[in-house]
Design an enzyme around this catalytic site. Structure first.
Site, PDB file in Angstrom:
ATOM      1  N   ASN A   1       0.817  -1.215   0.000  1.00 22.11           N
ATOM      2  CA  ASN A   1       0.000   0.000   0.000  1.00 22.11           C
ATOM      3  C   ASN A   1       0.852   1.268   0.000  1.00 22.11           C
ATOM      4  O   ASN A   1       0.570   2.221  -0.725  1.00 22.11           O
ATOM      5  CB  ASN A   1      -0.960   0.011   1.198  1.00 22.11           C
ATOM      6  CG  ASN A   1      -1.955  -1.137   1.133  1.00 22.11           C
ATOM      7  OD1 ASN A   1      -2.040  -1.822   0.116  1.00 22.11           O
ATOM      8  ND2 ASN A   1      -2.689  -1.358   2.205  1.00 22.11           N
TER       9      ASN A   1
ATOM     10  N   THR B   1     -15.504  38.334 -30.939  1.00 19.65           N
ATOM     11  CA  THR B   1     -16.248  37.907 -29.749  1.00 19.65           C
ATOM     12  C   THR B   1     -17.537  37.327 -30.310  1.00 19.65           C
ATOM     13  O   THR B   1     -18.019  37.791 -31.354  1.00 19.65           O
ATOM     14  CB  THR B   1     -16.559  39.077 -28.798  1.00 19.65           C
ATOM     15  OG1 THR B   1     -17.427  39.993 -29.458  1.00 19.65           O
ATOM     16  CG2 THR B   1     -15.298  39.815 -28.352  1.00 19.65           C
ATOM     17  N   HIS B   2     -18.076  36.318 -29.655  1.00 16.94           N
ATOM     18  CA  HIS B   2     -19.277  35.605 -30.148  1.00 16.94           C
ATOM     19  C   HIS B   2     -19.054  35.051 -31.563  1.00 16.94           C
ATOM     20  O   HIS B   2     -20.006  34.856 -32.298  1.00 16.94           O
ATOM     21  CB  HIS B   2     -20.510  36.507 -30.160  1.00 16.94           C
ATOM     22  CG  HIS B   2     -20.696  37.317 -28.923  1.00 16.94           C
ATOM     23  ND1 HIS B   2     -21.498  36.917 -27.873  1.00 16.94           N
ATOM     24  CD2 HIS B   2     -20.165  38.509 -28.549  1.00 16.94           C
ATOM     25  CE1 HIS B   2     -21.463  37.835 -26.919  1.00 16.94           C
ATOM     26  NE2 HIS B   2     -20.656  38.811 -27.294  1.00 16.94           N
TER      27      HIS B   2
ATOM     28  N   SER C   1      -9.521  12.559 -48.498  1.00 14.38           N
ATOM     29  CA  SER C   1     -10.740  11.767 -48.372  1.00 14.38           C
ATOM     30  C   SER C   1     -10.667  10.621 -49.361  1.00 14.38           C
ATOM     31  O   SER C   1     -10.103  10.758 -50.447  1.00 14.38           O
ATOM     32  CB  SER C   1     -11.949  12.649 -48.673  1.00 14.38           C
ATOM     33  OG  SER C   1     -13.020  11.859 -49.161  1.00 14.38           O
TER      34      SER C   1
ATOM     35  N   LYS D   1     -10.520  17.043 -51.140  1.00 13.83           N
ATOM     36  CA  LYS D   1     -10.455  17.292 -49.706  1.00 13.83           C
ATOM     37  C   LYS D   1      -9.048  17.326 -49.133  1.00 13.83           C
ATOM     38  O   LYS D   1      -8.170  16.576 -49.529  1.00 13.83           O
ATOM     39  CB  LYS D   1     -11.242  16.211 -48.965  1.00 13.83           C
ATOM     40  CG  LYS D   1     -12.722  16.317 -49.179  1.00 13.83           C
ATOM     41  CD  LYS D   1     -13.349  17.363 -48.292  1.00 13.83           C
ATOM     42  CE  LYS D   1     -13.889  16.686 -47.064  1.00 13.83           C
ATOM     43  NZ  LYS D   1     -14.518  17.646 -46.180  1.00 13.83           N
TER      44      LYS D   1
ATOM     45  N   ASN E   1      -8.112  17.594 -45.139  1.00 17.03           N
ATOM     46  CA  ASN E   1      -8.762  17.726 -43.827  1.00 17.03           C
ATOM     47  C   ASN E   1      -7.754  17.969 -42.705  1.00 17.03           C
ATOM     48  O   ASN E   1      -6.692  17.344 -42.682  1.00 17.03           O
ATOM     49  CB  ASN E   1      -9.552  16.453 -43.517  1.00 17.03           C
ATOM     50  CG  ASN E   1     -10.662  16.208 -44.526  1.00 17.03           C
ATOM     51  OD1 ASN E   1     -11.266  17.164 -45.027  1.00 17.03           O
ATOM     52  ND2 ASN E   1     -10.912  14.949 -44.828  1.00 17.03           N
TER      53      ASN E   1
ATOM     54  N   GLU F   1      -8.297  18.012 -35.383  1.00 17.04           N
ATOM     55  CA  GLU F   1      -9.558  17.396 -34.947  1.00 17.04           C
ATOM     56  C   GLU F   1      -9.316  16.300 -33.907  1.00 17.04           C
ATOM     57  O   GLU F   1     -10.042  16.183 -32.930  1.00 17.04           O
ATOM     58  CB  GLU F   1     -10.296  16.804 -36.148  1.00 17.04           C
ATOM     59  CG  GLU F   1     -10.861  17.859 -37.080  1.00 17.04           C
ATOM     60  CD  GLU F   1     -11.385  17.239 -38.371  1.00 17.04           C
ATOM     61  OE1 GLU F   1     -12.345  16.472 -38.323  1.00 17.04           O
ATOM     62  OE2 GLU F   1     -10.805  17.523 -39.430  1.00 17.04           O
TER      63      GLU F   1
ATOM     64  N   TYR G   1      -6.450   2.131   2.415  1.00 15.10           N
ATOM     65  CA  TYR G   1      -6.381   1.582   1.050  1.00 15.10           C
ATOM     66  C   TYR G   1      -7.582   0.703   0.737  1.00 15.10           C
ATOM     67  O   TYR G   1      -8.071  -0.049   1.578  1.00 15.10           O
ATOM     68  CB  TYR G   1      -5.082   0.765   0.879  1.00 15.10           C
ATOM     69  CG  TYR G   1      -4.974   0.125  -0.499  1.00 15.10           C
ATOM     70  CD1 TYR G   1      -4.454   0.837  -1.567  1.00 15.10           C
ATOM     71  CD2 TYR G   1      -5.428  -1.184  -0.729  1.00 15.10           C
ATOM     72  CE1 TYR G   1      -4.378   0.269  -2.835  1.00 15.10           C
ATOM     73  CE2 TYR G   1      -5.351  -1.757  -1.986  1.00 15.10           C
ATOM     74  CZ  TYR G   1      -4.828  -1.024  -3.034  1.00 15.10           C
ATOM     75  OH  TYR G   1      -4.758  -1.579  -4.282  1.00 15.10           O
TER      76      TYR G   1
ATOM     77  N   GLN H   1      -6.604   0.598  -7.309  1.00 16.23           N
ATOM     78  CA  GLN H   1      -5.780   0.064  -8.394  1.00 16.23           C
ATOM     79  C   GLN H   1      -6.249   0.630  -9.745  1.00 16.23           C
ATOM     80  O   GLN H   1      -5.497   0.670 -10.711  1.00 16.23           O
ATOM     81  CB  GLN H   1      -5.868  -1.463  -8.391  1.00 16.23           C
ATOM     82  CG  GLN H   1      -5.039  -2.129  -9.455  1.00 16.23           C
ATOM     83  CD  GLN H   1      -4.884  -3.618  -9.224  1.00 16.23           C
ATOM     84  OE1 GLN H   1      -4.128  -4.031  -8.350  1.00 16.23           O
ATOM     85  NE2 GLN H   1      -5.611  -4.426  -9.969  1.00 16.23           N
TER      86      GLN H   1
ATOM     87  N   LYS I   1      -4.493   3.772 -11.991  1.00 10.08           N
ATOM     88  CA  LYS I   1      -3.345   3.772 -12.903  1.00 10.08           C
ATOM     89  C   LYS I   1      -3.702   3.916 -14.370  1.00 10.08           C
ATOM     90  O   LYS I   1      -3.190   4.805 -15.062  1.00 10.08           O
ATOM     91  CB  LYS I   1      -2.493   2.522 -12.673  1.00 10.08           C
ATOM     92  CG  LYS I   1      -1.630   2.673 -11.452  1.00 10.08           C
ATOM     93  CD  LYS I   1      -1.030   1.391 -11.013  1.00 10.08           C
ATOM     94  CE  LYS I   1      -1.028   1.314  -9.500  1.00 10.08           C
ATOM     95  NZ  LYS I   1      -2.399   1.318  -8.914  1.00 10.08           N
TER      96      LYS I   1
END
Ligand code: ARG
Length: 459
Positions: A110, A155-156, A277, A283, A285, A290, A317, A322, A325
């Site tokens: 422990n 902004t926005h 693509s 394409k 991408n 992403e 404990y 466990q 991890k």
């Protein structure tokens, strides 16, 4: 295989339970920390006369051999030896016999696992900090090239006021700098030795905990044995720091994805950092950005998993722990995967300065500056706001930018407007007039970059 703890059992463990219980699959990555911790413990046991000096020496030499066996790929870990701690102990005992069995004196798995995890995460934290430092340097390098690159600020997600790309980049510098500082702060709380907490109630052996702490480079020792074995705050705090790093990378990724679109066309990712693509030949991408945005979710998930795992377990404990991890390892791995690829992606992308400037010129980003122009000529700000509102409405109907209006058109809205208005509302004036500390003006950003460089040098 008989268990290291098999004495009080009449039956062997069900095979399914062995598999279920075992953590060696994922905790084997802490082998180095486990061995280093055990070496310090063994030295201390010898020094304190808890075990014979001769045993202590044999153990230390044996552990070093185990380490090199593992590193040269000679070792196969055993599922039924459960975890890295018992695997290492078994390898040691197979190698040196009787003396190996004395290593676990005055120690429990422990406090051992709490030690290993702290050491492991501190090592990873250092690596991640180095990566963040490289990212900061990259941001500075890019920013230096773009103190004149005017772009719209939003902004926005509506065009607001012109800024420069350097100013935008340096905003991320500030975020990543805080991330770095958070990591170093989190490290301080991780850097405390839990060994000596025993299973939960310390031990009757006269351990010298400070000696072990010094050997391993810990700043201090935990002050309560129950807390020493039950605390996973340090892992949760790290997961939170890592989540914030991902949040920052994800925001920038989102912007780069938008900016790569035909509608924005502010940047173009390098061919080496984009994909095509299988059906649409045209394409290109921004997959890397992403994926970074996508992976942010899994790091948040790791943080939530850890918090939830800890919320209902009584002291001290519990085996639930466990489960810490895989989650914290996943968060660490993900961040380590993302930072370098993100850095390379931004360093290789093409910045389309002309489109950025065009973007800044449209959308009335200099409307505030027209109002400020009127204020400087004596008009109260509220009235100026009203006048410019009307000017904007008129310009929209004429499909013009404010700086495309003739002086006669301007004068229909206020006769205090003169020829000097054009200079006052040019993109350059709008940006370079904003010299307030933290602002986007060229000289101000250059100064911010100087301060940033100094910060990096002193890291
Ligand atoms: N593999 C265990 C873990 O990761 C080590 C501690 C086990 N302690 C115990 N009493 N079963 O948490």
């Amino acid at each position: 295989m008989s268990k290291l703890w098999g004495g009080r059992f009449q039956k062997s463990t069900d095979k399914k339970v062995d598999d279920f219980n075992s953590s060696i699959r994922f905790d084997k990555r802490m082998y180095k920390q486990d061995i280093t911790g055990s070496i310090a413990h063994a030295k201390m046991l010898g020094k304190q006369g808890i075990i014979a000096m001769e045993d202590s020496k044999k153990i230390v030499a044996g552990l070093l051999e185990v380490l090199s066996d593992i590193e040269s790929g000679k070792v196969e870990f055993l599922i039924d030896a459960e975890d890295i701690h018992m695997n290492v102990e078994k390898l040691l005992t197979d190698k040196i016999g009787e003396s190996g069995k004395r290593l676990h004196t005055g120690r429990s798995r422990n406090d051992q696992v709490a030690l290993d995890l702290r050491m492991y995460l501190m090592d990873e934290t250092s690596e991640i900090s180095e990566m963040l430092k490289a990212l900061l340097e990259g941001l500075i390098t890019l920013a230096k090239d773009h103190t004149d690159t005017i772009m719209p600020g939003y902004t926005h997600l509506q065009k607001a006021q012109p800024i420069t790309f350097a100013h935008h980049l340096m905003a991320y510098f500030e975020m990543i700098k805080r991330d770095l500082e958070r990591l170093s702060d989190c490290r301080k709380r991780t850097n405390i030795l839990p060994l000596g907490s025993g299973a939960l109630a310390g031990t009757t052996y006269p351990l010298d905990r400070q000696f072990v702490a010094d050997e391993l480079g810990f700043y201090g020792v935990t002050m309560n044995s129950l807390d020493g074995v039950s605390d996973r705050d340090f892992a949760i705090e790290l997961a939170s720091c890592l989540s914030m790093i991902m949040m920052h990378l994800s925001r920038f990724s989102e912007e780069l994805i938008l900016w790569s679109s035909h509608e924005f066309s502010f940047v173009e990712m390098d061919d080496a950092y984009s994909t095509g693509s299988s059906i649409m030949p045209q394409k290109k991408n921004p997959d890397v950005a992403e994926l970074i945005r996508g992976k942010t979710g899994r790091v948040y998930g790791d943080l939530m998993g850890l918090l939830t795992m800890m919320k209902g377990i009584p002291l001290a404990y519990n085996k639930d722990m466990q489960e810490d991890k895989e989650q914290i390892f996943d968060a660490v791995d993900t961040v380590k995967l993302c930072i370098p690829v993100f850095l390379d992606m931004i360093m290789t992308m093409t910045v389309k300065k002309d489109n950025m400037l065009k973007g800044a010129k449209g959308g009335f980003t200099n409307a505030t500056d027209v109002a400020d122009y009127l204020v400087k000529k004596g008009m109260p700000f509220r009235d100026a706001h009203e006048v410019v509102g009307k000017l904007v409405f008129y310009s929209i109907s004429m499909d013009k930018n404010l700086d495309d209006l003739s002086i006669d058109e301007f004068k229909q809205f206020s006769d205090i407007i003169e020829e000097d208005v054009y200079d006052a509302i040019s993109m350059e004036t709008c940006v370079n007039g904003r010299t307030v500390v933290g602002g986007p003006a060229k000289e101000t950003v250059k100064n911010a970059i100087r301060i940033a460089e100094e910060y990096i040098t002193n890291l």
